[in-house]
Write a protein that holds these residues in place. Structure first.
Motif, PDB file in Angstrom:
ATOM      1  N   ALA A 135      11.373   8.794  50.547  1.00 30.62           N
ATOM      2  CA  ALA A 135      11.264   8.476  51.451  1.00 30.62           C
ATOM      3  C   ALA A 135      12.581   8.553  52.207  1.00 30.62           C
ATOM      4  CB  ALA A 135      10.691   7.413  51.962  1.00 30.62           C
ATOM      5  N   GLU A 164       7.499   1.718  60.137  1.00 32.28           N
ATOM      6  CA  GLU A 164       6.147   2.821  59.668  1.00 32.28           C
ATOM      7  C   GLU A 164       6.931   3.545  58.837  1.00 32.28           C
ATOM      8  OE1 GLU A 164       5.077   7.948  61.466  1.00 32.28           O
ATOM      9  OE2 GLU A 164       7.467   6.723  62.235  1.00 32.28           O
ATOM     10  N   VAL A 165       7.160   3.864  58.010  1.00 40.77           N
ATOM     11  CA  VAL A 165       8.236   4.369  56.625  1.00 40.77           C
ATOM     12  C   VAL A 165       7.663   3.867  55.579  1.00 40.77           C
ATOM     13  CG1 VAL A 165       9.520   5.500  55.309  1.00 40.77           C
ATOM     14  CG2 VAL A 165       9.733   6.267  57.756  1.00 40.77           C
ATOM     15  N   GLU A 220       4.761   3.999  54.960  1.00 40.10           N
ATOM     16  CA  GLU A 220       3.852   5.041  54.547  1.00 40.10           C
ATOM     17  C   GLU A 220       4.360   5.005  52.533  1.00 40.10           C
ATOM     18  OE1 GLU A 220       2.174   7.917  54.976  1.00 40.10           O
ATOM     19  OE2 GLU A 220       2.214   6.790  57.122  1.00 40.10           O
ATOM     20  N   CYS A 221       5.202   3.854  52.492  1.00 37.47           N
ATOM     21  CA  CYS A 221       5.325   4.055  51.097  1.00 37.47           C
ATOM     22  C   CYS A 221       4.450   3.410  50.381  1.00 37.47           C
ATOM     23  CB  CYS A 221       6.642   3.081  50.683  1.00 37.47           C
ATOM     24  SG  CYS A 221       8.339   4.210  51.544  1.00 37.47           S
ATOM     25  N   ARG A 248       1.362   2.974  51.135  1.00 34.15           N
ATOM     26  CA  ARG A 248       0.388   3.602  51.260  1.00 34.15           C
ATOM     27  C   ARG A 248       0.617   4.630  50.201  1.00 34.15           C
ATOM     28  NH1 ARG A 248      -0.683   7.548  56.568  1.00 34.15           N
ATOM     29  NH2 ARG A 248      -2.000   8.311  55.314  1.00 34.15           N
ATOM     30  N   HIS A 259       3.817  12.872  48.939  1.00 32.47           N
ATOM     31  CA  HIS A 259       2.871  12.737  50.433  1.00 32.47           C
ATOM     32  C   HIS A 259       4.575  12.731  51.180  1.00 32.47           C
ATOM     33  CE1 HIS A 259       1.349   9.476  52.925  1.00 32.47           C
ATOM     34  NE2 HIS A 259       2.277   8.912  53.013  1.00 32.47           N
ATOM     35  N   PHE A 260       5.500  12.357  50.473  1.00 29.00           N
ATOM     36  CA  PHE A 260       6.496  12.782  51.920  1.00 29.00           C
ATOM     37  C   PHE A 260       7.198  14.410  52.206  1.00 29.00           C
ATOM     38  CE2 PHE A 260       7.403   8.310  51.511  1.00 29.00           C
ATOM     39  CZ  PHE A 260       7.538   7.160  51.883  1.00 29.00           C
ATOM     40  N   LYS A 299       4.798  15.282  54.890  1.00 31.22           N
ATOM     41  CA  LYS A 299       4.908  14.774  55.832  1.00 31.22           C
ATOM     42  C   LYS A 299       6.729  15.905  56.778  1.00 31.22           C
ATOM     43  CE  LYS A 299       5.203  10.167  57.338  1.00 31.22           C
ATOM     44  NZ  LYS A 299       3.774  10.945  58.338  1.00 31.22           N
TER      45      LYS A 299
END
Length: 253
Positions: free
Chosen positions: A126, A137-138, A141-142, A144, A224-225, A228
């Protein structure tokens, strides 16, 4: 008011990058993962041989491990620099072998360290993509990324849930996501533990499974990242890019 209509991506650069992310996602479940998928199928039957207390407590233990690992992984970033993927994979593989060599007690002792290393690796990816792993938020996301199917899944390892899940970004949202991820991850970790119950042979299985886990989740984190970052840098709607990526992944199943 009618819903917004998202037009297909036509920018050649975006198309190329989406294609590359789709290839990376498919590659995460390549030949090595297929072999480990067979191991997972065999391990599924072994799960019933685990002590009843281990089986019934596995989901709760996984949830606690995720909660603890998130904090530990975040703290370690101020002490140890992010490492290349191959270093994370090598360390996790060695830990899996050591845990498997000790049978079930060794595998249970090694489990939280593996989860922490996986989260630490995801956080590092990330940061590499320009996101702050210290932000809620991050961190969400991790987690997720962990919501995706693991490398021991009986399908091709592709799961769109982590792309489409919508979770409120609050402290309770993070706790809720941990609770949501834990049942799915506990099944995979149960198979991992079962494969490690035989000393010596368990060391081989533990090393192989940890290698697969680390390789898989690092690749998924990069997808994923990467998506984004692509949305952030291009100014394109992230939902549209996600739909385009999912279409590319599922079209090649």
């Amino acid at each position: 008011m009618p819903p917004e209509i998202l037009l297909p991506v036509t920018d050649p650069k975006l198309v190329t990058e989406l294609d590359a992310l789709a290839r990376r996602h498919r590659g995460a479940s390549g030949p090595v993962m297929q072999v480990l998928g067979f191991l997972g199928g065999s391990a599924e039957g072994l799960v019933n041989r685990l002590p009843a207390g281990v089986r019934t407590g596995l989901e709760g233990a996984t949830e606690r491990a995720l909660d603890t690992a998130m904090a530990a992984a975040s703290r370690s970033r101020g002490v140890v620099a992010d490492r290349p993927d191959w270093v994370n994979t090598a360390l996790a593989t060695a830990m899996g072998a050591a845990g498997g060599f000790g049978g079930l007690p060794g595998a249970l002792a090694e489990l939280p360290f593996t989860v922490t290393m996986l989260l630490r690796a995801i956080q590092g990816i990330a940061a590499e993509h320009g996101f702050d792993p210290a932000s809620d938020e991050v961190r969400l996301e991790c987690l997720r990324v962990f919501a995706s199917a693991g490398p021991l899944a009986r399908d091709d390892g592709t799961d769109m849930g982590f792309f489409t899940a919508k979770v409120t970004i609050t402290g309770s949202g993070l706790s809720g996501l941990i609770a949501r991820v834990a049942p799915r991850l506990s099944v995979v970790l149960g198979e991992k533990l079962a494969a490690q119950t035989a000393p010596v042979l368990g060391a081989v299985a533990g090393a192989a499974v940890n290698y697969a886990f680390t390789s898989y989740y690092q690749e998924i984190a990069r997808v994923h990242f990467g998506l984004k970052r692509l949305a952030r840098d291009s100014g394109e709607d992230e939902g549209l890019l996600r739909e385009e990526l999912v279409a590319r992944i599922t079209a090649r199943r």
